[in-house]
Design a protein around this motif. Structure first.
Motif, mmCIF file in Angstrom:
data_model
loop_
_atom_site.group_PDB
_atom_site.id
_atom_site.type_symbol
_atom_site.label_atom_id
_atom_site.label_comp_id
_atom_site.label_asym_id
_atom_site.label_seq_id
_atom_site.Cartn_x
_atom_site.Cartn_y
_atom_site.Cartn_z
ATOM 1 N N ASP A 117 0.816 -1.218 0.000
ATOM 2 C CA ASP A 117 0.000 0.000 0.000
ATOM 3 C C ASP A 117 0.850 1.268 0.000
ATOM 4 N N SER A 118 1.977 1.232 0.732
ATOM 5 C CA SER A 118 2.828 2.416 0.843
ATOM 6 C C SER A 118 4.295 1.981 0.838
ATOM 7 N N PRO A 119 4.859 1.714 -0.353
ATOM 8 C CA PRO A 119 6.224 1.185 -0.437
ATOM 9 C C PRO A 119 7.243 2.149 0.177
ATOM 10 N N PRO A 120 8.183 1.625 0.964
ATOM 11 C CA PRO A 120 9.240 2.485 1.522
ATOM 12 C C PRO A 120 10.244 2.876 0.444
ATOM 13 N N ALA A 121 11.065 3.858 0.745
ATOM 14 C CA ALA A 121 12.066 4.325 -0.210
ATOM 15 C C ALA A 121 13.219 3.340 -0.363
ATOM 16 N N PHE A 122 13.377 2.415 0.585
ATOM 17 C CA PHE A 122 14.420 1.399 0.460
ATOM 18 C C PHE A 122 13.871 0.151 -0.222
ATOM 19 N N THR A 123 14.777 -0.639 -0.797
ATOM 20 C CA THR A 123 14.379 -1.800 -1.602
ATOM 21 C C THR A 123 14.087 -3.024 -0.762
ATOM 22 N N ARG A 124 14.979 -3.318 0.170
ATOM 23 C CA ARG A 124 14.809 -4.509 1.000
ATOM 24 C C ARG A 124 15.506 -4.299 2.330
ATOM 25 N N ALA A 125 15.101 -5.105 3.308
ATOM 26 C CA ALA A 125 15.708 -5.048 4.638
ATOM 27 C C ALA A 125 16.216 -6.432 5.018
ATOM 28 N N HIS A 126 17.460 -6.488 5.467
ATOM 29 C CA HIS A 126 18.022 -7.727 5.997
ATOM 30 C C HIS A 126 18.069 -7.590 7.512
ATOM 31 N N VAL A 127 17.128 -8.256 8.185
ATOM 32 C CA VAL A 127 16.998 -8.148 9.639
ATOM 33 C C VAL A 127 16.820 -9.564 10.188
ATOM 34 N N PRO A 128 17.889 -10.215 10.608
ATOM 35 C CA PRO A 128 17.821 -11.645 10.917
ATOM 36 C C PRO A 128 17.126 -12.024 12.219
ATOM 37 N N MET A 131 27.533 -8.579 16.424
ATOM 38 C CA MET A 131 28.075 -8.489 15.076
ATOM 39 C C MET A 131 28.503 -9.855 14.556
ATOM 40 N N ALA A 132 29.035 -10.700 15.428
ATOM 41 C CA ALA A 132 29.392 -12.055 15.008
ATOM 42 C C ALA A 132 28.151 -12.824 14.565
ATOM 43 N N LEU A 133 27.055 -12.689 15.304
ATOM 44 C CA LEU A 133 25.799 -13.335 14.929
ATOM 45 C C LEU A 133 25.275 -12.785 13.607
ATOM 46 N N PHE A 134 25.340 -11.461 13.448
ATOM 47 C CA PHE A 134 24.836 -10.840 12.223
ATOM 48 C C PHE A 134 25.619 -11.320 11.003
ATOM 49 N N LYS A 135 26.935 -11.396 11.120
ATOM 50 C CA LYS A 135 27.757 -11.830 9.988
ATOM 51 C C LYS A 135 27.497 -13.284 9.609
ATOM 52 N N GLU A 136 27.045 -14.073 10.563
ATOM 53 C CA GLU A 136 26.693 -15.460 10.257
ATOM 54 C C GLU A 136 25.521 -15.531 9.282
ATOM 55 N N THR A 137 24.713 -14.480 9.220
ATOM 56 C CA THR A 137 23.512 -14.485 8.378
ATOM 57 C C THR A 137 23.723 -13.783 7.044
ATOM 58 N N LEU A 138 24.927 -13.301 6.780
ATOM 59 C CA LEU A 138 25.176 -12.485 5.596
ATOM 60 C C LEU A 138 26.423 -13.004 4.884
ATOM 61 N N ALA A 139 26.204 -13.684 3.737
ATOM 62 C CA ALA A 139 27.330 -14.272 3.012
ATOM 63 C C ALA A 139 28.221 -13.200 2.407
ATOM 64 N N GLN A 140 27.625 -12.118 1.930
ATOM 65 C CA GLN A 140 28.392 -11.022 1.353
ATOM 66 C C GLN A 140 27.587 -9.738 1.453
ATOM 67 N N GLU A 161 32.586 -2.327 11.964
ATOM 68 C CA GLU A 161 32.827 -3.761 12.068
ATOM 69 C C GLU A 161 32.553 -4.464 10.744
ATOM 70 N N LEU A 162 31.506 -4.057 10.030
ATOM 71 C CA LEU A 162 31.221 -4.639 8.713
ATOM 72 C C LEU A 162 32.353 -4.347 7.741
ATOM 73 N N ARG A 163 32.895 -3.160 7.810
ATOM 74 C CA ARG A 163 33.962 -2.774 6.883
ATOM 75 C C ARG A 163 35.209 -3.633 7.078
ATOM 76 N N LYS A 164 35.421 -4.142 8.272
ATOM 77 C CA LYS A 164 36.575 -5.003 8.511
ATOM 78 C C LYS A 164 36.488 -6.292 7.690
ATOM 79 N N THR A 165 35.266 -6.722 7.406
ATOM 80 C CA THR A 165 35.065 -7.952 6.641
ATOM 81 C C THR A 165 34.994 -7.687 5.144
ATOM 82 N N TRP A 166 34.286 -6.636 4.749
ATOM 83 C CA TRP A 166 34.032 -6.421 3.315
ATOM 84 C C TRP A 166 34.731 -5.199 2.723
ATOM 85 N N ASP A 167 35.445 -4.436 3.501
ATOM 86 C CA ASP A 167 36.223 -3.304 2.997
ATOM 87 C C ASP A 167 35.374 -2.385 2.110
#
Length: 237
Positions: free
Chosen positions: A74-85, A112-121, A151-157
């Motif tokens: 009904d009211s699409p947000p301005a963002f495309t998708r949300a990754h919220v594990p 952050m360790a838990l979050f990175k477990e849910t995100l391959a890239q 912390e994310l930047r340490k993994t994916w630069d």
């Protein structure tokens, strides 16, 4: 404030070194775990996972089919998708509160360790932490979203681009979804020119109003696709 930040950084470094150097115990039940692990399989499985969620805003759904929820249709947000594990419940809620309000190094590292477990890239070209107003930042001495993207930047630069919060608005916890959106009109600014694909990072996604308002500004600054990453989701219903 500078001394407090240095102390927190040092505490975090010490904790990470201890985790690497000593035989571990599960961070949740204190049972023994394999070397280098921070949790056991049983506790990991019992966390409040956000398994059935709207593919757009991350709100938990009562059905398993991957599709947008009614609000996003009904009211699409301005963002495309949300990754919220995770859902903002139980052990995850406790960890986030320790991290956000008490700057707990242990809680931050574990989340952050838990979050990175849910995100391959992380396919985005830039990370944008949800900013605090300067006054709020000085009072708290800690911006949890800024810490998370570092912390994310340490993994994916991936480069970090700062947004500004130009108005010190009342806490979003005081409002419902529609009022939250009005509360955030004209609040954010981004002075840099953004790449095509960016990610907004926050700790908790509630109604999505903050992410929506920041995504609008990101698109005005050149982004074509805006995703949202958050540790946990507060269900609307």
């Amino acid at each position: 404030m500078q001394t407090q930040r240095i102390g927190r950084d040092l505490s975090g470094w010490i904790e990470r070194q201890l985790r690497l150097a000593l035989p571990g115990y599960c961070a949740f039940c204190l049972g023994e775990v394999s070397f280098g692990q921070a949790w056991c399989g049983t506790c990991f499985a019992s966390l409040p996972w956000n398994g059935q969620a709207c593919q757009c805003c991350g709100d938990p759904l009562s059905f398993a089919k991957a599709m947008p929820c009614r609000d996003c249709v009904d009211s699409p947000p301005a963002f495309t998708r949300a990754h919220v594990p995770f859902l903002y419940q139980g052990q995850v809620r406790q960890l986030i509160r320790e991290f956000k309000f008490h700057a707990s190094p242990r809680a931050g590292v574990l989340l952050m360790a838990l979050f990175k477990e849910t995100l391959a890239q992380c396919p985005a070209e830039a990370l944008i932490p949800v900013p605090l107003h300067q006054k709020r930042s000085q009072e708290r001495g800690f911006n949890q979203a800024q810490w998370l993207v570092k912390e994310l930047r340490k993994t994916w630069d991936i480069p970090i681009i700062k947004a500004l919060r130009t108005v010190d608005t009342p806490s979003q916890r005081l409002f419902g979804r529609t009022a939250r959106q009005r509360n955030l009109e004209g609040v954010f600014a981004i002075t840099a020119r953004l790449p095509k694909h960016v990610v907004i990072m926050d700790d908790v996604l509630t109604t999505g109003a903050t992410a929506h308002a920041l995504a609008l500004v990101a698109k005005e600054a050149g982004a074509e696709k805006v995703d949202v990453y958050a540790l946990a989701r507060t269900p609307r219903r």
